[in-house]
Design a protein around this motif. Structure first.
Motif, PDB file in Angstrom:
ATOM      1  N   GLN A 190      23.665  -6.115 -16.388  1.00  0.00           N
ATOM      2  CA  GLN A 190      22.537  -4.711 -17.265  1.00  0.00           C
ATOM      3  C   GLN A 190      20.950  -6.054 -17.040  1.00  0.00           C
ATOM      4  OE1 GLN A 190      24.483  -2.677 -18.555  1.00  0.00           O
ATOM      5  NE2 GLN A 190      24.123  -2.712 -20.387  1.00  0.00           N
ATOM      6  N   LYS A 191      21.155  -5.841 -15.387  1.00  0.00           N
ATOM      7  CA  LYS A 191      19.553  -5.981 -15.063  1.00  0.00           C
ATOM      8  C   LYS A 191      19.830  -5.079 -12.956  1.00  0.00           C
ATOM      9  CE  LYS A 191      16.918 -10.670 -14.380  1.00  0.00           C
ATOM     10  NZ  LYS A 191      16.344  -9.779 -13.738  1.00  0.00           N
ATOM     11  N   THR A 192      18.470  -5.016 -13.134  1.00  0.00           N
ATOM     12  CA  THR A 192      18.980  -4.707 -11.856  1.00  0.00           C
ATOM     13  C   THR A 192      18.023  -4.880 -10.629  1.00  0.00           C
ATOM     14  OG1 THR A 192      17.496  -3.420 -12.647  1.00  0.00           O
ATOM     15  CG2 THR A 192      19.303  -2.003 -12.825  1.00  0.00           C
ATOM     16  N   ASN A 193      17.673  -6.524 -11.396  1.00  0.00           N
ATOM     17  CA  ASN A 193      16.521  -6.455 -10.573  1.00  0.00           C
ATOM     18  C   ASN A 193      15.191  -5.842  -9.233  1.00  0.00           C
ATOM     19  OD1 ASN A 193      17.543  -9.325 -11.103  1.00  0.00           O
ATOM     20  ND2 ASN A 193      17.206 -10.353  -9.488  1.00  0.00           N
ATOM     21  N   ILE A 194      15.044  -4.901  -9.915  1.00  0.00           N
ATOM     22  CA  ILE A 194      13.745  -3.811  -9.640  1.00  0.00           C
ATOM     23  C   ILE A 194      13.118  -4.085 -10.506  1.00  0.00           C
ATOM     24  CG2 ILE A 194      14.283  -1.767  -8.694  1.00  0.00           C
ATOM     25  CD1 ILE A 194      16.408  -1.429  -8.853  1.00  0.00           C
ATOM     26  N   ILE A 195      11.751  -3.140 -10.061  1.00  0.00           N
ATOM     27  CA  ILE A 195      10.814  -3.820 -10.862  1.00  0.00           C
ATOM     28  C   ILE A 195      10.083  -2.071 -10.006  1.00  0.00           C
ATOM     29  CG2 ILE A 195      10.860  -6.168 -11.450  1.00  0.00           C
ATOM     30  CD1 ILE A 195       7.687  -6.044  -9.806  1.00  0.00           C
ATOM     31  N   GLY A 196      10.092  -1.268 -11.345  1.00  0.00           N
ATOM     32  CA  GLY A 196       9.394   0.456 -11.134  1.00  0.00           C
ATOM     33  C   GLY A 196       7.696  -0.279 -10.988  1.00  0.00           C
ATOM     34  N   VAL A 197       7.106   0.555 -10.203  1.00  0.00           N
ATOM     35  CA  VAL A 197       5.754   0.911  -9.940  1.00  0.00           C
ATOM     36  C   VAL A 197       5.463   2.752 -10.103  1.00  0.00           C
ATOM     37  CG1 VAL A 197       3.429   0.411  -8.529  1.00  0.00           C
ATOM     38  CG2 VAL A 197       5.599  -1.194  -8.553  1.00  0.00           C
ATOM     39  N   VAL A 198       4.378   2.430 -10.776  1.00  0.00           N
ATOM     40  CA  VAL A 198       3.816   4.078 -10.984  1.00  0.00           C
ATOM     41  C   VAL A 198       2.339   3.843 -10.653  1.00  0.00           C
ATOM     42  CG1 VAL A 198       3.623   5.695 -12.270  1.00  0.00           C
ATOM     43  CG2 VAL A 198       5.127   4.805 -13.244  1.00  0.00           C
ATOM     44  N   ILE A 199       1.749   4.300  -9.688  1.00  0.00           N
ATOM     45  CA  ILE A 199       0.720   4.331  -9.142  1.00  0.00           C
ATOM     46  C   ILE A 199       0.123   5.973  -9.486  1.00  0.00           C
ATOM     47  CG2 ILE A 199       1.078   4.544  -6.970  1.00  0.00           C
ATOM     48  CD1 ILE A 199      -0.552   1.353  -6.937  1.00  0.00           C
ATOM     49  N   PRO A 200      -1.618   6.079  -9.170  1.00  0.00           N
ATOM     50  CA  PRO A 200      -1.810   6.933  -8.790  1.00  0.00           C
ATOM     51  C   PRO A 200      -1.492   7.736  -7.375  1.00  0.00           C
ATOM     52  CG  PRO A 200      -3.044   5.559  -9.913  1.00  0.00           C
ATOM     53  CD  PRO A 200      -2.628   4.905  -9.962  1.00  0.00           C
ATOM     54  N   GLU A 201      -1.956   6.869  -6.587  1.00  0.00           N
ATOM     55  CA  GLU A 201      -1.990   7.706  -5.277  1.00  0.00           C
ATOM     56  C   GLU A 201      -1.177   6.137  -4.477  1.00  0.00           C
ATOM     57  OE1 GLU A 201      -3.778  10.494  -4.180  1.00  0.00           O
ATOM     58  OE2 GLU A 201      -5.634  10.682  -5.704  1.00  0.00           O
ATOM     59  N   THR A 202      -0.978   6.169  -3.272  1.00  0.00           N
ATOM     60  CA  THR A 202      -0.535   5.064  -2.429  1.00  0.00           C
ATOM     61  C   THR A 202      -1.445   5.320  -1.160  1.00  0.00           C
ATOM     62  OG1 THR A 202       1.335   6.552  -1.009  1.00  0.00           O
ATOM     63  CG2 THR A 202       1.971   5.168  -2.911  1.00  0.00           C
ATOM     64  N   VAL A 203      -1.894   6.152  -1.273  1.00  0.00           N
ATOM     65  CA  VAL A 203      -2.644   6.134   0.664  1.00  0.00           C
ATOM     66  C   VAL A 203      -4.003   5.729  -0.011  1.00  0.00           C
ATOM     67  CG1 VAL A 203      -3.493   8.426  -0.047  1.00  0.00           C
ATOM     68  CG2 VAL A 203      -3.093   7.668   1.835  1.00  0.00           C
ATOM     69  N   HIS A 204      -4.400   4.332  -0.707  1.00  0.00           N
ATOM     70  CA  HIS A 204      -5.889   4.536  -0.989  1.00  0.00           C
ATOM     71  C   HIS A 204      -6.068   2.786  -0.960  1.00  0.00           C
ATOM     72  CE1 HIS A 204      -7.631   8.508  -1.908  1.00  0.00           C
ATOM     73  NE2 HIS A 204      -7.849   8.051  -3.462  1.00  0.00           N
ATOM     74  N   PHE A 205      -7.320   2.755  -0.061  1.00  0.00           N
ATOM     75  CA  PHE A 205      -6.393   1.089   0.359  1.00  0.00           C
ATOM     76  C   PHE A 205      -6.193   0.377  -0.840  1.00  0.00           C
ATOM     77  CE2 PHE A 205      -9.086  -3.171   1.097  1.00  0.00           C
ATOM     78  CZ  PHE A 205      -8.635  -3.391   1.924  1.00  0.00           C
ATOM     79  N   PHE A 206      -7.568   0.069  -2.057  1.00  0.00           N
ATOM     80  CA  PHE A 206      -7.366  -0.965  -2.392  1.00  0.00           C
ATOM     81  C   PHE A 206      -5.713  -0.849  -3.268  1.00  0.00           C
ATOM     82  CE2 PHE A 206      -6.960  -1.460  -7.563  1.00  0.00           C
ATOM     83  CZ  PHE A 206      -7.796  -2.080  -7.728  1.00  0.00           C
ATOM     84  N   PHE A 207      -5.072   0.717  -3.873  1.00  0.00           N
ATOM     85  CA  PHE A 207      -3.964   0.789  -4.169  1.00  0.00           C
ATOM     86  C   PHE A 207      -2.641   0.443  -3.354  1.00  0.00           C
ATOM     87  CE2 PHE A 207      -5.535   3.993  -7.069  1.00  0.00           C
ATOM     88  CZ  PHE A 207      -5.578   3.329  -8.087  1.00  0.00           C
ATOM     89  N   SER A 208      -3.159   0.558  -1.646  1.00  0.00           N
ATOM     90  CA  SER A 208      -2.169   0.121  -1.326  1.00  0.00           C
ATOM     91  C   SER A 208      -2.320  -1.468  -1.055  1.00  0.00           C
ATOM     92  CB  SER A 208      -1.802   1.588   0.250  1.00  0.00           C
ATOM     93  OG  SER A 208      -3.700   0.696   0.770  1.00  0.00           O
ATOM     94  N   THR A 209      -3.142  -2.353  -1.359  1.00  0.00           N
ATOM     95  CA  THR A 209      -3.277  -3.449  -0.786  1.00  0.00           C
ATOM     96  C   THR A 209      -2.894  -3.843  -2.908  1.00  0.00           C
ATOM     97  OG1 THR A 209      -5.247  -3.324  -0.695  1.00  0.00           O
ATOM     98  CG2 THR A 209      -5.085  -5.067  -1.241  1.00  0.00           C
ATOM     99  N   VAL A 210      -2.761  -3.738  -3.872  1.00  0.00           N
ATOM    100  CA  VAL A 210      -2.155  -3.525  -5.368  1.00  0.00           C
ATOM    101  C   VAL A 210      -0.391  -3.724  -4.749  1.00  0.00           C
ATOM    102  CG1 VAL A 210      -1.704  -3.593  -7.788  1.00  0.00           C
ATOM    103  CG2 VAL A 210      -3.919  -3.182  -6.444  1.00  0.00           C
ATOM    104  N   ILE A 211      -0.338  -2.516  -4.259  1.00  0.00           N
ATOM    105  CA  ILE A 211       1.145  -2.722  -3.680  1.00  0.00           C
ATOM    106  C   ILE A 211       1.845  -4.071  -2.784  1.00  0.00           C
ATOM    107  CG2 ILE A 211       2.998  -0.952  -2.962  1.00  0.00           C
ATOM    108  CD1 ILE A 211       1.158   1.327  -3.692  1.00  0.00           C
ATOM    109  N   SER A 212       0.973  -4.432  -2.308  1.00  0.00           N
ATOM    110  CA  SER A 212       1.744  -5.380  -1.430  1.00  0.00           C
ATOM    111  C   SER A 212       0.856  -6.806  -1.667  1.00  0.00           C
ATOM    112  CB  SER A 212       0.250  -5.604   0.317  1.00  0.00           C
ATOM    113  OG  SER A 212       0.597  -6.397   0.647  1.00  0.00           O
ATOM    114  N   GLY A 213       0.626  -6.859  -2.565  1.00  0.00           N
ATOM    115  CA  GLY A 213       0.582  -8.061  -3.724  1.00  0.00           C
ATOM    116  C   GLY A 213       1.749  -7.797  -4.188  1.00  0.00           C
ATOM    117  N   ILE A 214       2.393  -6.706  -5.537  1.00  0.00           N
ATOM    118  CA  ILE A 214       3.837  -6.610  -6.348  1.00  0.00           C
ATOM    119  C   ILE A 214       4.988  -7.059  -5.512  1.00  0.00           C
ATOM    120  CG2 ILE A 214       4.642  -4.857  -7.624  1.00  0.00           C
ATOM    121  CD1 ILE A 214       1.864  -3.188  -7.705  1.00  0.00           C
TER     122      ILE A 214
END
Lengths: 343, 343
Positions: free
Chosen positions: A62-86
DNA sequence: TAGCGTGTTTCAAACGTTTGCATTTGTTTG
DNA sequence: CAAACAAATGCAAACGTTTGAAACACGCTA
């Protein structure tokens, strides 16, 4: 040998004429398995490149070891940097990341949430879209007992933690910097006002003026909803044409700041001598424009890392803790576009 | 009502005192379920916000509806654009996307592949890292019968399709453009040579010179392995200092082109009058530097979309087709940095 | 009343894994 | 020699879902 697909414990068990349980235990080095069996199992698993079926494990645990991310756009520098950190924080703890982009669209944000909940992710990290004001779809997530953490854009009135930057202070610092550069008439190209983030920046802008005994003029606060270069350029064109004595611009993002830069260039206004400009976010290209753009840098990677770690923490403790807000510091990066001292 | 977690078919069945099968069929509008039962089930499912458990479905159907992506870095404009294309194409067909970044690191690429195979993704899209030359980890994927499609960076000698841009032609066009601008001594700041992509660009560069009866000078081809601004700047510093009469630069990426721009500026060389510069990839910031940078644009979004669609196609047909290579066109975007006609 | 058909529902197995408990073997001891 | 023990292994259930086959309840006909 199998005809296709990856090998399972069953395949190994069949080939060695033993039971699944034994294979399972042998692979996990359980006590009570004879060395001979253990060796045979491990060798075969290795030969067939056995990988445990995460799906089956998820179902059982009962555990997937996946965390989901909802993000406005992947294609902005700031957001892709956040994704990298995640990504980095998650991978370090053996988690995978499933990303959905909402494209700043409310309906699609709902679809993303649905998809992630269906996938039974262990938690969701979300940065709400510009359009979002109704929070029902997010409320369902917490109601189901799935941990949720917001990042970058604060969401209030919900039992979920947030990781944000100090937008008030960032804006305050940026405007104070302009004041120190001797700007007397500072315009704020603001973001969408339904985001708390945007309001915080307006507050910071206002407080900085107030604390320095400068008037706050409503006509100097111009909303740029989309945050595009064109939008900001048009807004600045209008302001400049109106004859207001603008000598400073604080834009709520770097694209808008570039728009202001372009408008100034068109109008023959010298930057920074006649008009100092500072943006927000410190995008990668900011240092490359001419003149190099000053900006308020947000620690995107850290935001992602902190948000993911907060999430992992929540996942690992059974009892729901009180939700918290983690505020990361911004930093004013002074470059040519607002630096009058060396000019 | 359940204490925690999402509701299952079982919960609904128990509450209505019917069997799981009936609930399942009622939800899918199967024939042979009485209207009354159907209505009751659907109402309860709605009330409890029932979402099918994708994990259980995956296990039963031997199909996860997830496609895995291995990408060097998410934080580059080009790659995040590709991801966006993949996401859109996948979501349209009801697939989710699981992204792992290799950080251009061979070992981590292996970890990514392992994680995705363990998650039993229905297929993997991969852009191999700079470091990768041994393909064993990828070979295992195809051996297991999992569809694989390469994008951006071609991989040869493997039974898998690829979606790439025509790097040879892109380089050829860029160099020919410089020749038309009357450049006589064109330097190529090349990418890492172990990537086919890098070799193709060198070939394009060479052919363009050859076809225009210009000599190919090995000393004019300088490898910039990391593709950073600093690296390129240093390389150009050296070339300029050596006194070579360089009047044109074709860089294998925009960062390197910016490096060349900086080096020229430092040396007092006018761009484009004394030296025309063109980059590769057409990053977002390219148009914002001064002078605006010419570049070869790659259709990132289309690459992602095409790769994902090719993948979905392979997933949906039982028999393995012959693998194909899809080549997308590049386009030379002429801006100030290489435009001598209007200068 | 037995037989049949129809409409509705349930059973059971399967997907791959783990794990408490039971069972089988082989050895030692009283 | 039987009983006791330890070591090694197997059984079965569970996680949530689907689905072919079986079962049930009903009314109808022969």
């Amino acid at each position: 040998m199998k005809k296709s697909g990856q090998v399972t414990i069953k395949d190994i068990a069949k080939e060695l004429n033993i039971s699944c349980s034994t294979v399972s235990r042998a692979l996990k080095d359980f006590p009570g398995i004879s060395p001979a069996t253990k060796k045979a199992v491990i060798e075969l698993a290795d030969k067939y490149n056995y990988r445990p079926n995460a799906i089956a494990l998820s179902l059982r645990n009962q555990k997937t070891n996946i965390i989901g991310v909802v993000i406005p756009e992947t294609v902005h520098f700031f957001f892709s940097t956040v994704i990298s950190g995640i990504e980095d924080a998650a991978m370090k703890e053996g988690y995978n990341v499933m990303i959905c982009q909402s494209n700043e669209n409310y309906d699609r944000e709902g679809d993303c949430i649905d998809a992630l909940m269906s996938a039974r992710v262990d938690g969701v990290l979300v940065c709400i879209s510009r359009e979002t004001s109704d929070l029902a779809h997010l409320q369902k997530v917490v109601n189901d007992g799935t941990p949720m953490v917001f990042f970058d854009r604060l969401v209030e009135g919900m039992n979920a933690s947030s990781v944000i930057v100090d937008d008030y202070q960032g804006a305050y610092d940026a405007v104070e910097h302009l004041i120190h550069q001797n700007c007397k008439n500072i315009v704020h190209l603001s973001g969408p006002e339904n985001l708390i983030i945007g309001r915080k920046r307006i507050e910071g802008y206002s407080s900085a003026l107030e604390d320095n005994n400068m008037p706050i003029r409503p006509e100097y606060i111009v909303e740029c909803r989309n945050g595009t270069q064109e939008e900001a350029e048009a807004a600045m064109d209008k302001l400049i044409a109106s004859g207001m004595p603008i000598d400073g611009v604080f834009a709520s993002n770097d694209m808008a700041a570039i728009g202001a830069l372009m408008a100034a260039r068109k109008a023959g206004i010298k930057v920074p001598e006649d008009m100092a400009i500072i943006g927000y976010s410190d995008w990668q290209f900011s240092r490359m424009v001419e003149p190099a753009l000053s900006s308020v840098s947000q620690p995107g990677y850290e935001i992602g890392k902190e948000a993911a770690n907060l999430m992992l923490q929540e996942i690992n403790q059974k009892e729901k803790q009180k939700s918290q807000i983690k505020i990361l510091d911004t930093e004013v990066i002074v470059r040519a576009s607002s630096n009058r001292n060396s000019a």
